[in-house]
Scaffold this motif. Sequence first.
Motif, short mmCIF file in Angstrom:
data_model
loop_
_atom_site.label_atom_id
_atom_site.label_comp_id
_atom_site.label_asym_id
_atom_site.label_seq_id
_atom_site.Cartn_x
_atom_site.Cartn_y
_atom_site.Cartn_z
N THR A 138 0.83 -1.20 0.00
CA THR A 138 0.00 0.00 0.00
C THR A 138 0.87 1.26 0.00
O THR A 138 0.62 2.20 -0.76
N ARG A 139 1.88 1.27 0.84
CA ARG A 139 2.79 2.41 0.89
C ARG A 139 3.51 2.60 -0.44
O ARG A 139 3.66 3.72 -0.92
N ALA A 190 2.50 1.67 -3.42
CA ALA A 190 1.54 2.16 -4.41
C ALA A 190 1.30 3.65 -4.23
O ALA A 190 1.25 4.42 -5.20
N PHE A 191 1.19 4.10 -2.98
CA PHE A 191 0.99 5.53 -2.70
C PHE A 191 2.21 6.33 -3.16
O PHE A 191 2.07 7.40 -3.76
N GLN A 192 3.40 5.83 -2.88
CA GLN A 192 4.61 6.54 -3.29
C GLN A 192 4.74 6.60 -4.80
O GLN A 192 5.13 7.64 -5.36
N HIS A 214 2.28 6.59 -6.94
CA HIS A 214 1.27 7.56 -7.38
C HIS A 214 1.77 8.98 -7.13
O HIS A 214 1.62 9.86 -8.00
N SER A 215 2.37 9.21 -5.98
CA SER A 215 2.89 10.54 -5.66
C SER A 215 4.00 10.95 -6.62
O SER A 215 4.08 12.10 -7.06
#
Length: 76
Positions: free
Chosen positions: A15-16, A18-20, A22-23
Motif C-alpha cells: 500500500t505504501r 503504491a501511494f509513493q 502515485h505521488s
Amino acid sequence: MSESTLDDRLVELETRLAFQEHSLVELSDALADLRAENARLVMMLQRALDELRQIRAGLASDLTGDPSLEPPPPHY
C-alpha cells in the motif's frame, strides 16, 4: 511471527509503495507542467525585451536624426 502478521505487513508495504508511486507520477506531471510554463514565460520575456530594444533604437534614431526632417515649430 505468524503468517497473518506477515501478510498484514506485506499488504501495508504494498500500500505504501503504491501511494509513493502515485505521488511520484503526480510530482513528475507537475514538474513537466512547470517546465512548459517556464519555457512559455521565457519566450514572452524574450519577445518583450526585443520589442523594448526596437523601441529604444527608434527613439535613439529620432533623437539623433536629421534636423531638417523635423517639422517647423508652431510659431512659423
